[in-house]
Scaffold this active site. Structure first.
Site, PDB file in Angstrom:
ATOM      1  N   HIS A 152       0.836  -1.202   0.000  1.00  0.00           N
ATOM      2  CA  HIS A 152       0.000   0.000   0.000  1.00  0.00           C
ATOM      3  C   HIS A 152       0.873   1.256   0.000  1.00  0.00           C
ATOM      4  CE1 HIS A 152      -3.473   2.560   1.162  1.00  0.00           C
ATOM      5  NE2 HIS A 152      -2.567   3.208   1.883  1.00  0.00           N
ATOM      6  N   GLU A 153       1.905   1.267   0.822  1.00  0.00           N
ATOM      7  CA  GLU A 153       2.788   2.438   0.883  1.00  0.00           C
ATOM      8  C   GLU A 153       3.572   2.608  -0.420  1.00  0.00           C
ATOM      9  OE1 GLU A 153       2.336   4.566   3.098  1.00  0.00           O
ATOM     10  OE2 GLU A 153       1.035   3.252   4.266  1.00  0.00           O
ATOM     11  N   HIS A 200       1.550   4.453  -2.838  1.00  0.00           N
ATOM     12  CA  HIS A 200       1.647   5.913  -2.704  1.00  0.00           C
ATOM     13  C   HIS A 200       2.880   6.453  -3.430  1.00  0.00           C
ATOM     14  CE1 HIS A 200      -1.738   6.575  -0.162  1.00  0.00           C
ATOM     15  NE2 HIS A 200      -1.276   5.891   0.866  1.00  0.00           N
TER      16      HIS A 200
END
Length: 227
Positions: free
Chosen positions: A98-99, A102
């Site tokens: 998920h990071e 980003h």
């Protein structure tokens, strides 16, 4: 006190926030005990995904805390918490991906992320200063300060709204990244469960902000009706 009755407006958001926090804690705890067949630790997966995306200049750092993972676009670093950095669990790898989502958003100049980053300073100011201005406006009978407080807090509400597509998109990217690396469907389903619970916390934050704004408007309306 004159604003107490309006607190009832926040009850649905408080309930939702408590439920979201319980959900993300329980699901992360559940799947942090299940080792992924990948065999990567969180930091190893992060490096692999970053390199695959051509983001060789982004560093990975360990930070204290639990689920304090985040991507810092200004310093070009992915920070992984103690719960994910050295873990090979399904939950940890989902959060790490998920990071990285980003970081890829940042590389591609994903529009909602660009907008969110642009309003961060105003949003930070709005979350801390708006109620101060608003209450002072009530105390000294200043309609102007009341309106300014509402306006400043509205910027914070906008920030929470634009955060939603940023977070949902990062989670979608995370699942695609893991699928492209061959993560089994059963593990992908578990990742989706963890990230879905995490997304609920952002929904709860947005709901709380919107209802807080509604509360301000109700108080201002009651104040104005006294004139």
């Amino acid at each position: 006190m004159f604003w107490d009755p309006t607190f009832i407006v926040l009850i649905p958001a408080i309930i939702l926030a408590a439920y979201a926090q319980f959900l993300v804690s329980s699901r992360f705890s559940q799947y942090s005990k299940v080792r992924s067949t990948f065999g990567y630790t969180g930091s190893q997966l992060a490096r692999r995904l970053l390199d695959n995306a051509g983001l060789y200049d982004i560093h990975i750092e360990r930070v204290r805390g639990n689920l304090t993972d985040h991507y810092d676009s200004r310093k070009r670093v992915v920070r992984l918490s103690q719960a994910t950095h050295d873990s090979s669990s399904i939950a940890a790898l989902g959060v790490v991906a998920h990071e990285i989502g980003h970081a890829i958003q940042d590389k591609e100049k994903y529009a909602p992320l660009v907008v969110r980053n642009a309003v961060v300073p105003v949003a930070q100011l709005g979350s801390s200063l708006s109620w101060i201005l608003f209450v002072i406006g009530l105390l000294i009978v200043s309609p102007l300060l009341i309106r300014v407080g509402i306006l400043v807090f509205s910027a914070f509400v906008f920030f929470t709204l634009v955060t939603l597509p940023v977070e949902f998109n990062a989670s979608s990217r995370a699942k695609k990244l893991l699928a492209s690396m061959g993560m089994p469907s059963t593990e992908l389903k578990a990742v989706g469960s963890v990230l879905g619970a995490a997304a609920m916390t952002y929904v709860a934050s947005t709901a709380t902000a919107i209802l807080q704004l509604l509360r301000m408007l109700l108080i201002a309306g009651a104040y104005g009706s006294r004139d």
